[in-house]
Design an enzyme around this catalytic site. Structure first.
Site, PDB file in Angstrom:
ATOM      1  N   HIS A  94      44.277  28.609  35.264  1.00 13.49           N
ATOM      2  CA  HIS A  94      44.139  26.185  35.096  1.00 13.49           C
ATOM      3  C   HIS A  94      45.854  26.339  35.777  1.00 13.49           C
ATOM      4  O   HIS A  94      45.539  25.412  35.967  1.00 13.49           O
ATOM      5  CB  HIS A  94      43.374  26.710  33.811  1.00 13.49           C
ATOM      6  CG  HIS A  94      42.495  26.037  33.771  1.00 13.49           C
ATOM      7  ND1 HIS A  94      41.523  26.041  32.797  1.00 13.49           N
ATOM      8  CD2 HIS A  94      41.531  25.031  34.504  1.00 13.49           C
ATOM      9  CE1 HIS A  94      41.295  25.442  32.682  1.00 13.49           C
ATOM     10  NE2 HIS A  94      40.352  24.569  34.086  1.00 13.49           N
ATOM     11  N   GLU A 149      27.997  36.169  54.786  1.00 13.30           N
ATOM     12  CA  GLU A 149      28.573  36.675  53.610  1.00 13.30           C
ATOM     13  C   GLU A 149      28.568  38.299  53.293  1.00 13.30           C
ATOM     14  O   GLU A 149      28.969  39.217  52.065  1.00 13.30           O
ATOM     15  CB  GLU A 149      29.149  36.616  51.774  1.00 13.30           C
ATOM     16  CG  GLU A 149      29.024  34.556  52.044  1.00 13.30           C
ATOM     17  CD  GLU A 149      28.853  33.942  51.020  1.00 13.30           C
ATOM     18  OE1 GLU A 149      29.625  33.115  50.544  1.00 13.30           O
ATOM     19  OE2 GLU A 149      27.468  33.453  50.991  1.00 13.30           O
ATOM     20  N   ASP A 168      33.390  37.378  49.913  1.00  8.00           N
ATOM     21  CA  ASP A 168      32.595  38.015  49.954  1.00  8.00           C
ATOM     22  C   ASP A 168      32.274  38.604  51.346  1.00  8.00           C
ATOM     23  O   ASP A 168      31.882  39.953  50.889  1.00  8.00           O
ATOM     24  CB  ASP A 168      31.315  37.062  49.839  1.00  8.00           C
ATOM     25  CG  ASP A 168      30.866  36.579  48.630  1.00  8.00           C
ATOM     26  OD1 ASP A 168      31.332  37.901  46.738  1.00  8.00           O
ATOM     27  OD2 ASP A 168      30.660  35.862  48.141  1.00  8.00           O
ATOM     28  N   CYS A 175      34.340  28.959  56.156  1.00  4.28           N
ATOM     29  CA  CYS A 175      34.487  28.682  55.174  1.00  4.28           C
ATOM     30  C   CYS A 175      35.305  29.586  53.874  1.00  4.28           C
ATOM     31  O   CYS A 175      35.592  29.106  52.876  1.00  4.28           O
ATOM     32  CB  CYS A 175      33.632  27.667  54.188  1.00  4.28           C
ATOM     33  SG  CYS A 175      31.656  28.498  53.888  1.00  4.28           S
TER      34      CYS A 175
HETATM   35  C1  PEP Z   1      32.903  33.080  50.053  1.00  6.06           C
HETATM   36  O1  PEP Z   1      32.230  33.845  50.097  1.00  6.06           O
HETATM   37  O2  PEP Z   1      33.758  33.336  51.155  1.00  6.06           O
HETATM   38  C2  PEP Z   1      32.409  31.392  49.699  1.00  6.06           C
HETATM   39  C3  PEP Z   1      33.330  30.611  50.750  1.00  6.06           C
HETATM   40  O3  PEP Z   1      31.717  32.182  48.501  1.00  6.06           O
HETATM   41  P1  PEP Z   1      32.365  31.314  46.870  1.00  6.06           P
HETATM   42  O4  PEP Z   1      33.898  31.720  47.938  1.00  6.06           O
HETATM   43  O5  PEP Z   1      32.354  30.782  46.389  1.00  6.06           O
HETATM   44  O6  PEP Z   1      32.429  32.919  46.737  1.00  6.06           O
HETATM   45 MG    MG Z   2      30.487  33.562  49.100  1.00 12.32          MG
END
Ligand code: PEP
Ligand code: MG
Length: 588
Positions: A193, A435, A459, A506
């Site tokens: 946190h 992913e 991922d 992302c």
């Molecule tokens: C990812 O896996 O890159 C992603 C953006 O999703 P999260 O980090 O929420 O698993």
């Molecule tokens: Mg992910």
């Protein structure tokens, strides 16, 4: 005494120099002896009175957090107030006072500790953080019942560097950015946190530094470098002047980056990409707009579920999505459908513990098995699409049949709304996250069913390399710039372009300054990252030329291992990137 340098984990960038403030709490002596029966009522009264005081303190902290922190952090304290007043905890404490004749301090100490341990045993990082919250609340209550003051950061009169064993969420919420030049803690890690809050407050921070308090005294001078992850006590003259120089360079850099805010993310030879922000709640919108994001490339909707600990209703979801849609004034927003499971638990859902949660019943697998729950979310997104430019994105896809089944459920949600005469964007675009290696390797097939891709490198890296993204022991093997991951990324981008569609990213790699030129060279169309990273990535893009980047991408894609790739990227930055503001290259 000469200078002493202590190194830790870089938790929040920036640098500060000032006097040390040691945040240490007085140790309490807990009355261990059994209380006489006639004292039970009085003891319960002491507990309730202490709780009232703790409630007042926490309500004050909450009000302050609402003013100074992002909504998500402020919400933490709403949760704290609820836990403090929780009836089950109250009953457990009263039972120990009345039944076991414990003192109020001993009773509440045990109850909070036992509950915190139970949460820790769930072996889930999110729940471990909740255990830390529970201990934080328990400690506040304990001091209030014992009639002792908790040393806090809200009455600092001068600028200081805070040094502590660990900081609780309530300590961080009391931090005033104007008074606190930086902080360092002996404990804590990258997902704690305190790290998240430091970033949100933009206070330089170092965590997990091991022995700190034994190396320093109050009022001693210290230099804290959050970017390098170091603290220097009693700095030598050279260290002080180097720090002064870095501070003024950082200031110049910030001024320069602020000026880029409304400029496009365009290379020197006119190739333009889109820079977007990742968010987890509507309260992060302010940062999105102030850092010049061109849209939202990932709205992680699972936090709506995780914060509540239950399923949000269609109306609750609709209200949030609509607010986000309206606030962005026509800019694109990608709403990712529910992605729980893996490391993200929803306490109220009673999900079963699995042997391999990252390979288990998560994300679209769960949504396809619970179509009614999924329909609530789809309807809420569709309804909100009438108020802005929304896109839908499915996470963790591995096959064509999943996309078809998900789209069939979406079609059904649209039919229901049409039948009810509810307006929505009939042309809403649908994409998937890439992913899994399965999705990346079949991207040329999957793209026919969707409008766009967004690569989730967090991922994708863990599944490609078989390296758990949260396991500190193998953290050095977790390499998003591994050739295998990069080959998949490249393949995905090409597959989308061949069909005249686009690919964004992302995962964290999208905001990685080392990777930006490479991704641009591979043809990535959209980069989505935490809003604060946008200005630096934009600067790199604006100093690059597309022709050079293509060549760079070819060289990297022919390299055999991560180390070599890192060297190529480093050399590119120092040799080929066109100069920006003076000194700026030295900082990044
Ligand atoms: C990812 O896996 O890159 C992603 C953006 O999703 P999260 O980090 O929420 O698993
Ligand atoms: Mg992910």
């Amino acid at each position: 005494m000469g200078e002493i340098e202590v190194r830790g984990i870089s938790a929040s960038p920036g640098i500060g120099m000032g006097k040390v403030f040691r945040l240490e709490q007085k140790r309490l002596v807990i009355p261990e002896e059994e209380i006489p029966e006639e004292q039970v009522e009085q003891e319960i009264g002491r507990f309730l009175e202490g709780r009232r005081k703790a409630f007042e303190q926490l309500a004050g902290i909450h009000a302050r957090a609402v003013e100074n922190l992002s909504g998500e952090e402020a919400e933490v304290f709403e949760g704290h107030l609820e836990i403090l007043m929780d009836e089950d905890l109250e009953e457990e404490i009263k039972e120990r006072i009345g039944g076991y004749r414990f003192s109020a301090e001993k009773a509440l100490g045990e109850v909070f500790e036992e509950n915190a341990r139970e949460m820790e045993e769930l072996e889930n990082p999110y729940m471990r953080e909740r255990a830390a919250d529970l201990r934080d609340i328990g400690r506040r209550l304990l001091y209030a019942v014992a009639g002792e003051e908790l040393v806090s950061l809200d009455s600092l009169e001068e600028e200081v560097i805070v040094i502590a064993e660990d900081l609780t969420p309530s300590d961080t919420a009391q931090m005033d950015k104007k008074r606190i030049l930086g902080f360092a803690t002996e404990r804590g890690g990258l997902t704690s946190h305190v790290t998240i809050m430091a970033k949100s407050l933009e206070i330089p921070a170092v965590v997990g530094a091991g022995e700190l308090l034994s190396h320093c005294r109050d009022n001693q001078i210290a230099v804290l470098d959050g970017t390098a992850g170091s603290v220097v006590f009693d700095p030598r003259e050279e260290t002080r002047s180097a720090c002064g120089e870095k501070i003024s360079l950082l200031k110049k850099e910030r001024e320069f980056l602020d000026r880029l805010r409304d400029l496009p993310a365009e290379t020197l030879d006119g190739h333009r990409v889109e820079l977007c922000a990742n968010i987890g709640s509507e309260r992060e919108l302010e940062g999105v707009l102030s850092h010049g994001a061109e849209g939202i490339g990932l709205f992680r909707t699972e936090f709506l579920y995780m914060d509540k600990g239950r399923l949000p209703t269609e109306e609750e979801q609709f209200a949030v999505y609509r607010k986000v849609a309206e606030s962005l004034g026509g800019k694109g927003i990608i709403i990712r459908t529910l992605d729980i499971g893996g490391d993200k638990d929803v306490p109220g859902l009673g999900l079963q513990k699995e042997e391999n949660p990252f390979l288990g019943w998560r994300a679209v697998r769960m949504c396809l098995d619970l179509p009614e729950m999924f329909a609530l979310q789809l309807r809420a997104i569709l309804r909100a699409s009438h108020y802005g430019k929304l896109r839908i994105m499915y996470p963790m896809v591995i096959s064509l049949s999943e996309i078809r089944r998900l789209n069939a459920l979406l079609g059904k949600a649209k039919d229901d709304l049409r039948a009810a005469g509810v307006p929505f964007d009939e042309d809403i675009e649908v994409g998937i996250m890439i992913e899994t290696p399965a999705a990346a390797l079949t991207a040329h097939i999957l793209i026919r069913e969707v409008d766009f891709f967004s690569i989730g490198t967090n991922d994708l890296t863990q599944y490609t390399l078989a390296v758990d993204r949260g396991n500190e022991r193998i953290a050095d093997l977790y390499q998003p710039l591994h050739p295998a991951v990069l080959q998949l990324i490249h393949r995905v981008i090409l597959a989308s372009h061949e069909e005249g569609k686009w690919t964004g990213m992302c995962g964290e790699l999208a905001g990685d300054e080392r990777a930006a030129p490479l991704l641009l060279g591979m043809g990535l169309d959209e980069f989505s990252m935490s809003a604060g990273s946008i200005p630096r990535i934009k600067d790199i893009i604006r100093r690059s030329s597309r022709a050079d980047l293509r060549e760079l991408a070819v060289r990297v894609l022919n390299a055999g291992e991560s180390r070599e790739i890192l060297e190529i990227l480093k050399a590119y930055r120092s040799e080929s990137l066109s100069p920006g503001t003076q000194g700026q290259n030295d900082l990044i």
